[in-house]
Write an enzyme that holds these catalytic residues in place. Sequence first.
Site, PDB file in Angstrom:
ATOM      1  N   CYS A 265       0.810  -1.230   0.000  1.00  0.00           N
ATOM      2  CA  CYS A 265       0.000   0.000   0.000  1.00  0.00           C
ATOM      3  C   CYS A 265       0.838   1.274   0.000  1.00  0.00           C
ATOM      4  O   CYS A 265       0.839   2.041  -0.953  1.00  0.00           O
ATOM      5  CB  CYS A 265      -0.868   0.046   1.254  1.00  0.00           C
ATOM      6  SG  CYS A 265      -1.869  -1.384   1.482  1.00  0.00           S
TER       7      CYS A 265
HETATM    8  N1  SAJ Z   1       6.785   2.160   8.327  1.00  0.00           N
HETATM    9  C1  SAJ Z   1       7.795   3.027   8.732  1.00  0.00           C
HETATM   10  N2  SAJ Z   1       7.511   3.969   9.671  1.00  0.00           N
HETATM   11  C2  SAJ Z   1       6.260   4.081  10.223  1.00  0.00           C
HETATM   12  C3  SAJ Z   1       5.249   3.189   9.799  1.00  0.00           C
HETATM   13  C4  SAJ Z   1       5.531   2.231   8.861  1.00  0.00           C
HETATM   14  O1  SAJ Z   1       8.922   2.957   8.257  1.00  0.00           O
HETATM   15  O2  SAJ Z   1       6.064   4.927  11.094  1.00  0.00           O
HETATM   16  C5  SAJ Z   1       7.084   1.160   7.299  1.00  0.00           C
HETATM   17  C6  SAJ Z   1       6.841  -0.261   7.759  1.00  0.00           C
HETATM   18  O3  SAJ Z   1       8.000  -0.804   8.327  1.00  0.00           O
HETATM   19  C7  SAJ Z   1       6.478  -0.954   6.449  1.00  0.00           C
HETATM   20  C8  SAJ Z   1       5.790   0.138   5.641  1.00  0.00           C
HETATM   21  O4  SAJ Z   1       6.187   1.375   6.233  1.00  0.00           O
HETATM   22  O5  SAJ Z   1       7.633  -1.377   5.757  1.00  0.00           O
HETATM   23  C9  SAJ Z   1       4.276   0.039   5.663  1.00  0.00           C
HETATM   24  O6  SAJ Z   1       3.914  -0.124   6.991  1.00  0.00           O
HETATM   25  P1  SAJ Z   1       2.353   0.003   7.465  1.00  0.00           P
HETATM   26  O7  SAJ Z   1       2.356  -0.069   8.941  1.00  0.00           O
HETATM   27  O8  SAJ Z   1       1.744   1.166   6.818  1.00  0.00           O
HETATM   28  O9  SAJ Z   1       1.713  -1.349   6.986  1.00  0.00           O
HETATM   29  P2  SAJ Z   1       0.874  -1.705   5.711  1.00  0.00           P
HETATM   30  O10 SAJ Z   1       1.644  -1.576   4.474  1.00  0.00           O
HETATM   31  O11 SAJ Z   1       0.283  -3.025   6.023  1.00  0.00           O
HETATM   32  O12 SAJ Z   1      -0.238  -0.580   5.669  1.00  0.00           O
HETATM   33  C10 SAJ Z   1      -1.543  -0.880   6.041  1.00  0.00           C
HETATM   34  C11 SAJ Z   1      -2.348   0.065   5.220  1.00  0.00           C
HETATM   35  N3  SAJ Z   1      -3.709  -0.374   5.150  1.00  0.00           N
HETATM   36  C12 SAJ Z   1      -4.369  -0.171   3.997  1.00  0.00           C
HETATM   37  O13 SAJ Z   1      -3.869   0.358   3.028  1.00  0.00           O
HETATM   38  C13 SAJ Z   1      -5.757  -0.621   3.948  1.00  0.00           C
HETATM   39  C14 SAJ Z   1      -2.289   1.474   5.776  1.00  0.00           C
HETATM   40  O14 SAJ Z   1      -3.370   2.245   5.248  1.00  0.00           O
HETATM   41  C15 SAJ Z   1      -2.421   1.514   7.264  1.00  0.00           C
HETATM   42  O15 SAJ Z   1      -2.232   2.862   7.687  1.00  0.00           O
HETATM   43  C16 SAJ Z   1      -1.346   0.641   7.864  1.00  0.00           C
HETATM   44  O16 SAJ Z   1      -1.646  -0.697   7.440  1.00  0.00           O
HETATM   45  C17 SAJ Z   1      -1.336   0.752   9.370  1.00  0.00           C
HETATM   46  O17 SAJ Z   1      -1.739   1.807   9.887  1.00  0.00           O
HETATM   47  O18 SAJ Z   1      -0.845  -0.181   9.989  1.00  0.00           O
END
Ligand code: SAJ
Length: 429
Positions: A265
């Site tokens: 995403c």
């Molecule tokens: N990440 C960082 N720093 C942060 C947060 C995440 O480096 O502060 C990195 C993570 O390590 C990862 C990537 O970004 O590699 C994405 O992390 P994520 O927590 O956003 O996880 P996702 O990709 O599963 O995102 C999902 C998304 N859900 C949908 O698109 C429906 C996103 O919208 C959500 O915000 C996210 O989950 C969430 O909040 O956990």
Amino acid sequence: MKKNNVSTNRVCIIGLGYVGLPLAVQSALKGFEVFGLDMDKEKIKKIQAGKSPIEEEFLHKNLPIVKLTATTDEKIIKQSDIVLVCVPTPVDKLFFPDLSPVRGAVASIVRNFKKGQLIVIESTINPGVCEEIVEPMFAEAGFKVGKDYFLAHCPERINPGDPKWNVTNIPRVVGSFDKQGLDKALNFYRAIIDAEIFPMKSIREAEAVKVVENSFRDINIAFVNELAKSFDKMGIDVKDVITGASTKPFSFMAHWPSCGVGGHCIPVDPYYLIERAKLSGFDHEFLKIARKINNSMPLYTVELLHEELNKIKKPLNGTKIGILGLSYKANVDDLRETPALKVIEEIKKHGAKVEIFDPYFPKMSTVKNIEELLKKSEAVVLVTDHKAFKEIDPKLLKKHKIKIIIDGKNCLDKITFEKQGVIYKGIGR
Ligand code: SAJ
């Protein structure tokens, strides 16, 4: 049962991945007759046996107890009253949106058309896709939206591995071409989800919601990644600063620097908005800079390793480096856009010998466990904050004479590793 005010009860979900399968199970739990359509024969076999192909508590618990017809035969669409499209919307190597899975799914619906169907696109798409790509495919076949069928968009909001938020309780937004389509979609989602189902003014606004949500997250992560680079130069612990800023009870939202932004995403969705806005003559400079910063983090992580090795007069070339983690985020088995593979590729380019361990990917690991990795390494880079890695005893690193640990997720306790004589370097700390 909210289902009563829904005029139809046969639901076909196209794409049984981390979005489609929970949706299929939840629809079945709420009393709908559910057909699942996927091109992956192996996946279908597992689902028919009541086994979840995805590591998800909700699925392990409920898939064995629901009635779900899973098939690879697209003719099942013709028997359905509601069709939900839950296929991937990736980007290609040049970061261009790849809508071929969506086009493929829509083409299968057109081929198996049934008058009066409600079609909902759940896949993340940019504003304009329903009006400029999906509706024309039906029109070409002589089907008129709002008359022969109804078309809505309800962007998926699944958060893999989240213990609290799942398909049963995450609020949703819905947009459609017309009031009838909107009402049908609102009725369906209100029948299966116990949370707010918010009607949008139009389908274009509904499409914009998801790319905005995820671009918001991407730029905020880019902000703290840039801070990490700056604070590395100034000797400031960025994690400590963000923790301090988080004591402000309003208008601050913590994000955390890391070795990279992976997943299906966050690193993908901004490109859908960037590329479509370009067609309308707008250049999203800010979104592009954020993408550039986040895409630079795997290389930055290897630079940190290089610098720490140089300080102890060790070249990267020929040194044994242990990589902890492959998955893009903690405690899930998902490699999509994972920074780990970029870190590994860069380290190998410098001539280092690489050992890999990720408990979720035994076949891609070169060792069987953490201790074996430490035994075979001189320095270690943590790229995924799996629970097992956060619990590593620093004494183990001392025992195996590990000189350096690069903490790509800032998830380890710096002091305890330094007390064991290990050089600790985080991202911005
Ligand atoms: N990440 C960082 N720093 C942060 C947060 C995440 O480096 O502060 C990195 C993570 O390590 C990862 C990537 O970004 O590699 C994405 O992390 P994520 O927590 O956003 O996880 P996702 O990709 O599963 O995102 C999902 C998304 N859900 C949908 O698109 C429906 C996103 O919208 C959500 O915000 C996210 O989950 C969430 O909040 O956990």
